[in-house]
Design a protein around this motif. Structure first.
Motif, mmCIF file in Angstrom:
data_model
loop_
_atom_site.group_PDB
_atom_site.id
_atom_site.type_symbol
_atom_site.label_atom_id
_atom_site.label_comp_id
_atom_site.label_asym_id
_atom_site.label_seq_id
_atom_site.Cartn_x
_atom_site.Cartn_y
_atom_site.Cartn_z
ATOM 1 N N SER A 1 0.963 -1.394 0.265
ATOM 2 C CA SER A 1 -0.377 0.695 -0.016
ATOM 3 C C SER A 1 0.894 1.156 -0.214
ATOM 4 O O SER A 1 1.632 1.417 1.018
ATOM 5 C CB SER A 1 -0.893 0.096 0.984
ATOM 6 O OG SER A 1 -1.786 1.089 0.554
ATOM 7 N N THR B 1 -2.774 -9.983 2.734
ATOM 8 C CA THR B 1 -4.084 -9.813 2.099
ATOM 9 C C THR B 1 -4.916 -11.279 2.222
ATOM 10 O O THR B 1 -4.278 -12.284 2.539
ATOM 11 C CB THR B 1 -4.494 -9.946 0.061
ATOM 12 O OG1 THR B 1 -3.721 -11.140 0.149
ATOM 13 C CG2 THR B 1 -3.722 -8.361 -0.153
ATOM 14 N N THR C 1 -5.102 -0.020 -6.973
ATOM 15 C CA THR C 1 -6.013 -1.213 -6.547
ATOM 16 C C THR C 1 -7.117 -0.941 -4.451
ATOM 17 O O THR C 1 -6.283 -0.711 -4.220
ATOM 18 C CB THR C 1 -6.393 -2.456 -6.700
ATOM 19 O OG1 THR C 1 -5.160 -3.004 -6.366
ATOM 20 C CG2 THR C 1 -6.763 -2.767 -8.194
ATOM 21 N N GLU C 2 -7.653 -1.381 -4.517
ATOM 22 C CA GLU C 2 -8.127 -1.986 -3.464
ATOM 23 C C GLU C 2 -7.372 -3.619 -2.722
ATOM 24 O O GLU C 2 -8.314 -4.610 -3.904
ATOM 25 C CB GLU C 2 -9.815 -1.824 -2.617
ATOM 26 C CG GLU C 2 -9.682 0.232 -2.745
ATOM 27 C CD GLU C 2 -10.646 0.874 -2.306
ATOM 28 O OE1 GLU C 2 -11.861 -0.193 -2.542
ATOM 29 O OE2 GLU C 2 -10.819 1.383 -1.865
ATOM 30 N N VAL C 3 -7.598 -3.630 -1.538
ATOM 31 C CA VAL C 3 -7.255 -5.181 -1.220
ATOM 32 C C VAL C 3 -8.266 -5.666 0.170
ATOM 33 O O VAL C 3 -7.517 -4.228 1.202
ATOM 34 C CB VAL C 3 -5.877 -5.883 -1.681
ATOM 35 C CG1 VAL C 3 -5.630 -5.892 -2.858
ATOM 36 C CG2 VAL C 3 -5.506 -5.565 -0.620
ATOM 37 N N GLY C 4 -8.395 -6.261 0.564
ATOM 38 C CA GLY C 4 -8.749 -6.858 2.432
ATOM 39 C C GLY C 4 -7.215 -6.957 2.660
ATOM 40 O O GLY C 4 -6.845 -7.763 2.640
ATOM 41 N N ASP C 5 -7.182 -6.449 4.438
ATOM 42 C CA ASP C 5 -6.626 -6.531 5.373
ATOM 43 C C ASP C 5 -7.133 -7.806 6.082
ATOM 44 O O ASP C 5 -7.696 -7.716 7.080
ATOM 45 C CB ASP C 5 -6.326 -5.713 6.051
ATOM 46 C CG ASP C 5 -4.812 -5.366 6.564
ATOM 47 O OD1 ASP C 5 -4.458 -6.932 7.218
ATOM 48 O OD2 ASP C 5 -3.444 -4.495 6.581
ATOM 49 N N GLN D 1 -10.521 -4.860 7.607
ATOM 50 C CA GLN D 1 -9.876 -3.597 6.573
ATOM 51 C C GLN D 1 -9.833 -3.583 5.355
ATOM 52 O O GLN D 1 -9.059 -4.502 4.602
ATOM 53 C CB GLN D 1 -9.304 -2.301 7.230
ATOM 54 C CG GLN D 1 -9.889 -2.156 8.642
ATOM 55 C CD GLN D 1 -12.115 -1.828 9.144
ATOM 56 O OE1 GLN D 1 -11.997 -1.066 8.327
ATOM 57 N NE2 GLN D 1 -12.674 -2.710 9.563
ATOM 58 N N VAL D 2 -10.941 -2.987 4.818
ATOM 59 C CA VAL D 2 -10.214 -2.739 3.019
ATOM 60 C C VAL D 2 -8.849 -1.563 3.217
ATOM 61 O O VAL D 2 -9.231 -0.766 3.997
ATOM 62 C CB VAL D 2 -11.167 -2.064 2.515
ATOM 63 C CG1 VAL D 2 -11.213 -1.619 0.827
ATOM 64 C CG2 VAL D 2 -12.317 -3.194 1.636
ATOM 65 N N VAL D 3 -7.870 -2.085 2.379
ATOM 66 C CA VAL D 3 -6.888 -0.792 2.430
ATOM 67 C C VAL D 3 -6.594 -0.705 0.923
ATOM 68 O O VAL D 3 -6.788 -1.319 -0.554
ATOM 69 C CB VAL D 3 -5.791 -1.692 2.861
ATOM 70 C CG1 VAL D 3 -3.708 -0.545 2.607
ATOM 71 C CG2 VAL D 3 -5.365 -1.826 3.878
ATOM 72 N N GLY D 4 -6.754 0.760 0.811
ATOM 73 C CA GLY D 4 -6.639 0.874 -0.780
ATOM 74 C C GLY D 4 -4.854 1.185 -1.208
ATOM 75 O O GLY D 4 -3.875 1.004 -0.598
#
Length: 175
Positions: free
Chosen positions: A89, A171, A124-128, A133-136
Motif C-alpha cells: 500500500s 491479504t 486497487t484495493e484489497v482486504g487486510d 479492513q479494506v486497504v487502498g
C-alpha cells in the motif's frame, strides 16, 4: 496498450522507513517501508511510418513479492494465519522510466524515439488479513507512454526506477 512481462534485469531494495523525532514506534503491521524497484523491461515496439509518430502505452509490474517476503523473513514479522498473499500500500512514490535500448534497421528516415510520460497503473484495493479492513493504494505497476517514428525503428527496452514508501499488507486467503 501492451502489458510487458519479460525483464532483462530486476533489482530491489527494501528497508524500514525511519521514524520522525519523537514518533512512537508503530505496531509491526503498521511499519512503513521504503521499497526501491529498478530494472530493464523488454518493450519491442516497432514504428510503422517515417512520417508519423506511433504512440503507445506499455504497462508493467516489477516483482514486489520477493522484497516483501525478504522483509517479512529478515525482520521476523509474523504472518497471519488467514494470510494468502502480499501487497504494498503506497503512501508516496517517485517513478522514472527511460529508453534503455533502441534500434533503426535501415537508413534513418526522420527516425525518433521517446518516453513521453509515466504514471502508476490504477491503484486497487484489497482486504487486510490483520485488520479486516479494506486497504487502498495497492501498487499495481507503472504505465509508460512511448513513441517511435520510422517504419524500421524499434524501442527494444525501457529502464525504470520506482521508489515507493508504504506498508506491507497481508491479504486474506481466497476460498
Amino acid at each position: 496498450m501492451h502489458v510487458l512481462s519479460r525483464y532483462w534485469g530486476q533489482n530491489w531494495l527494501i528497508t524500514p522507513a525511519a521514524l520522525a523525532v519523537n514518533e512512537q514506534p508503530p505496531d509491526v503491521y503498521e511499519q512503513r517501508w521504503l521499497l526501491v524497484l529498478t530494472g530493464v523491461v523488454d518493450a519491442s515496439i516497432q514504428g510503422n511510418s517515417p512520417h508519423q509518430w506511433l504512440h503507445d502505452t506499455v504497462s508493467f509490474l516489477p516483482d514486489t513479492i520477493s522484497p516483501l517476503n525478504y522483509a517479512i523473513d529478515h525482520y521476523g514479522i509474523p504472518r497471519p494465519a488467514t494470510s494468502g498473499s502480499l501487497a504494498f500500500s503506497v503512501d508516496q512514490w517517485a517513478p522514472f522510466a527511460s529508453l534503455s535500448s533502441i534500434f533503426d534497421a535501415g537508413p534513418s528516415d526522420n527516425a525518433g524515439f521517446a518516453v513521453d510520460v509515466w504514471r502508476p497503473t490504477s491503484f486497487t484495493e484489497v482486504g487486510d488479513a490483520v485488520t479486516g479492513q479494506v486497504v487502498g493504494n495497492i501498487f499495481g505497476g507503472i504505465d509508460v507512454d512511448v513513441a517511435v517514428r520510422d517504419s524500421d525503428a524499434w524501442i527494444y527496452r525501457i529502464g525504470y526506477s520506482i521508489t515507493l514508501l508504504g506498508r506491507i499488507v497481508f491479504t486474506p486467503q481466497i476460498p
